[in-house]
Motif scaffolding. Sequence first.
Motif, PDB file in Angstrom:
ATOM      1  N   LEU A 250      -7.949  27.758  60.473  1.00  0.00           N
ATOM      2  CA  LEU A 250      -7.317  28.553  59.420  1.00  0.00           C
ATOM      3  C   LEU A 250      -7.704  30.022  59.541  1.00  0.00           C
ATOM      4  CD1 LEU A 250      -7.822  25.967  56.575  1.00  0.00           C
ATOM      5  CD2 LEU A 250      -5.593  26.917  57.220  1.00  0.00           C
ATOM      6  N   ASN A 251      -8.987  30.265  59.726  1.00  0.00           N
ATOM      7  CA  ASN A 251      -9.457  31.645  59.876  1.00  0.00           C
ATOM      8  C   ASN A 251      -8.795  32.332  61.063  1.00  0.00           C
ATOM      9  OD1 ASN A 251     -12.963  31.023  58.901  1.00  0.00           O
ATOM     10  ND2 ASN A 251     -11.114  31.176  57.657  1.00  0.00           N
ATOM     11  N   SER A 252      -8.567  31.578  62.132  1.00  0.00           N
ATOM     12  CA  SER A 252      -8.007  32.168  63.359  1.00  0.00           C
ATOM     13  C   SER A 252      -6.582  32.672  63.168  1.00  0.00           C
ATOM     14  CB  SER A 252      -8.038  31.148  64.494  1.00  0.00           C
ATOM     15  OG  SER A 252      -7.041  30.154  64.337  1.00  0.00           O
ATOM     16  N   VAL A 253      -5.888  32.173  62.149  1.00  0.00           N
ATOM     17  CA  VAL A 253      -4.526  32.645  61.874  1.00  0.00           C
ATOM     18  C   VAL A 253      -4.472  33.416  60.552  1.00  0.00           C
ATOM     19  CG1 VAL A 253      -3.272  31.027  63.304  1.00  0.00           C
ATOM     20  CG2 VAL A 253      -3.961  30.319  61.015  1.00  0.00           C
ATOM     21  N   GLY A 254      -5.620  33.954  60.143  1.00  0.00           N
ATOM     22  CA  GLY A 254      -5.653  34.883  59.021  1.00  0.00           C
ATOM     23  C   GLY A 254      -5.842  34.290  57.651  1.00  0.00           C
ATOM     24  N   VAL A 255      -6.104  32.985  57.564  1.00  0.00           N
ATOM     25  CA  VAL A 255      -6.339  32.353  56.258  1.00  0.00           C
ATOM     26  C   VAL A 255      -7.835  32.361  55.996  1.00  0.00           C
ATOM     27  CG1 VAL A 255      -6.021  30.315  54.830  1.00  0.00           C
ATOM     28  CG2 VAL A 255      -4.298  30.916  56.558  1.00  0.00           C
ATOM     29  N   GLU A 256      -8.275  33.281  55.158  1.00  0.00           N
ATOM     30  CA  GLU A 256      -9.706  33.414  54.852  1.00  0.00           C
ATOM     31  C   GLU A 256     -10.092  32.682  53.576  1.00  0.00           C
ATOM     32  OE1 GLU A 256     -11.893  34.765  56.810  1.00  0.00           O
ATOM     33  OE2 GLU A 256     -10.438  35.502  58.285  1.00  0.00           O
TER      34      GLU A 256
ATOM     35  N   LYS B 159     -19.791  24.660  66.731  1.00  0.00           N
ATOM     36  CA  LYS B 159     -20.461  24.629  65.427  1.00  0.00           C
ATOM     37  C   LYS B 159     -19.991  23.455  64.572  1.00  0.00           C
ATOM     38  CE  LYS B 159     -20.875  29.684  65.367  1.00  0.00           C
ATOM     39  NZ  LYS B 159     -20.415  30.939  64.708  1.00  0.00           N
ATOM     40  N   GLY B 160     -18.869  22.868  64.938  1.00  0.00           N
ATOM     41  CA  GLY B 160     -18.341  21.738  64.177  1.00  0.00           C
ATOM     42  C   GLY B 160     -18.814  20.390  64.673  1.00  0.00           C
TER      43      GLY B 160
ATOM     44  N   VAL C 101      -4.653  18.875  54.316  1.00  0.00           N
ATOM     45  CA  VAL C 101      -4.793  20.312  54.081  1.00  0.00           C
ATOM     46  C   VAL C 101      -3.588  20.795  53.292  1.00  0.00           C
ATOM     47  CG1 VAL C 101      -5.041  22.587  55.141  1.00  0.00           C
ATOM     48  CG2 VAL C 101      -6.040  20.577  56.259  1.00  0.00           C
ATOM     49  N   LEU C 102      -3.837  21.421  52.151  1.00  0.00           N
ATOM     50  CA  LEU C 102      -2.766  22.009  51.357  1.00  0.00           C
ATOM     51  C   LEU C 102      -2.757  23.510  51.551  1.00  0.00           C
ATOM     52  CD1 LEU C 102      -3.017  20.068  47.967  1.00  0.00           C
ATOM     53  CD2 LEU C 102      -1.594  19.562  49.963  1.00  0.00           C
TER      54      LEU C 102
ATOM     55  N   LEU D  86     -14.055  22.511  61.502  1.00  0.00           N
ATOM     56  CA  LEU D  86     -13.046  22.699  62.536  1.00  0.00           C
ATOM     57  C   LEU D  86     -11.732  23.198  61.941  1.00  0.00           C
ATOM     58  CD1 LEU D  86     -13.824  19.493  64.599  1.00  0.00           C
ATOM     59  CD2 LEU D  86     -14.384  21.856  65.238  1.00  0.00           C
ATOM     60  N   ALA D  87     -11.347  22.660  60.788  1.00  0.00           N
ATOM     61  CA  ALA D  87     -10.114  23.112  60.136  1.00  0.00           C
ATOM     62  C   ALA D  87     -10.255  24.541  59.616  1.00  0.00           C
ATOM     63  CB  ALA D  87      -9.754  22.171  58.996  1.00  0.00           C
ATOM     64  N   THR D  88     -11.422  24.858  59.055  1.00  0.00           N
ATOM     65  CA  THR D  88     -11.648  26.222  58.550  1.00  0.00           C
ATOM     66  C   THR D  88     -11.581  27.233  59.683  1.00  0.00           C
ATOM     67  OG1 THR D  88     -12.982  25.405  56.704  1.00  0.00           O
ATOM     68  CG2 THR D  88     -13.263  27.716  57.313  1.00  0.00           C
TER      69      THR D  88
END
Length: 240
Positions: free
Chosen positions: A199-205, A177-178, A109-110, A194-196
Amino acid sequence: MDIILPNWPAPANVKAFSSLRAGGVSKGPYEGLNLGMHVGDSVYDVEANRQRLIEANDLPSAPVWLNQTHSTVVADLAAPTAQVIDADAASTSSKGVVCSAMTADCLPVLLTDVEGTKVAAVHAGWRGLAGGIIENAVKLFDKPVMAWLGPAIGPDAFEVGEDVLKAYVEHDSSAIKGFVEKGNGKYGANMSILATQRLNSVGVEAVYDCGLCTYSDAERFYSYRRDGVTGRQATFIWIE
């Protein structure tokens, strides 16, 4: 040397790519551009491969390599170093420091902020991802972040047990869902989903996924799940 360039709208001063299997001098089960010094390959061949990578891609410095143990440790780097760092992610705000994540099925993940002032490379195996490696990396940023998900084992090939399902669903019930149930207590795990979610959970949309499976493409990728004894590719990011 063929590489994969991320399909994301990163700032122009942020450079990144994933290596592929072709183009190196390693032999036998490591045949190609094996970058892993820890997998049983010839040290001389790996050193030659790493030097080829630096020269072919005009890197500003040798990559900072990590001793990855599926931890949730993120190293914040101020300068290039030849020391192998005990961590599963590396970040930097300094120009010319090449962060790396080495993989052979795990998800690279970058991360970059929208202004190109900080970047990170994360090695996300299922344990590290479940433990919070992505959240720990994002915490180091103080501006909006975008993410790119590199090549990893796909959900059709990544069969896991109920212990893995439980590790995610107990943290967040929507993680179900994963997973796709395969019977006999086995599930297909989708690392991208699962990674998305993490990421979404900490504000990375803004999450961009290359959608490439390491397991199903032996010509371009090393895969530990497929081959057992094998090499490693890697994913890199730096600020120009």
